[in-house]
Design a protein around this motif. Structure first.
Motif: not given
Length: 75
Positions: A52-75
């Motif tokens: 089982v591979p380790l989860m990369s922190p990059r995988n969590y970025v879209p969830r944080f962006i959505q939760a914080l209601r930031l724009s796609g440009k910020t992502q």
């Protein structure tokens, strides 16, 4: 318990396929202790010799962006 095995398998599959889910999230939904799910997860991975591979922190970025209601440009 059967419930902890099911939760551990769900967690393993999420990690194997790159779906960013934490033990805490699975624990909240299942109402089982995070510790119990983690122990069962480690047992399953060991007994089945899963890689089982380790989860990369990059995988969590879209969830944080959505939760914080930031724009796609910020992502």
């Amino acid at each position: 318990t059967i419930e902890s095995v099911v939760c551990a398998v769900i967690y393993a599959v999420c990690r194997m396929y790159g779906f960013p889910r934490t033990l805490e999230e699975i624990s909240e939904v299942s109402e089982l202790a995070k510790r119990d799910i983690g122990k069962t997860y480690r047992l399953i991975v060991h007994e089945l010799s899963l890689r089982v591979p380790l989860m990369s922190p990059r995988n969590y970025v879209p969830r944080f962006i959505q939760a914080l209601r930031l724009s796609g440009k910020t992502q």
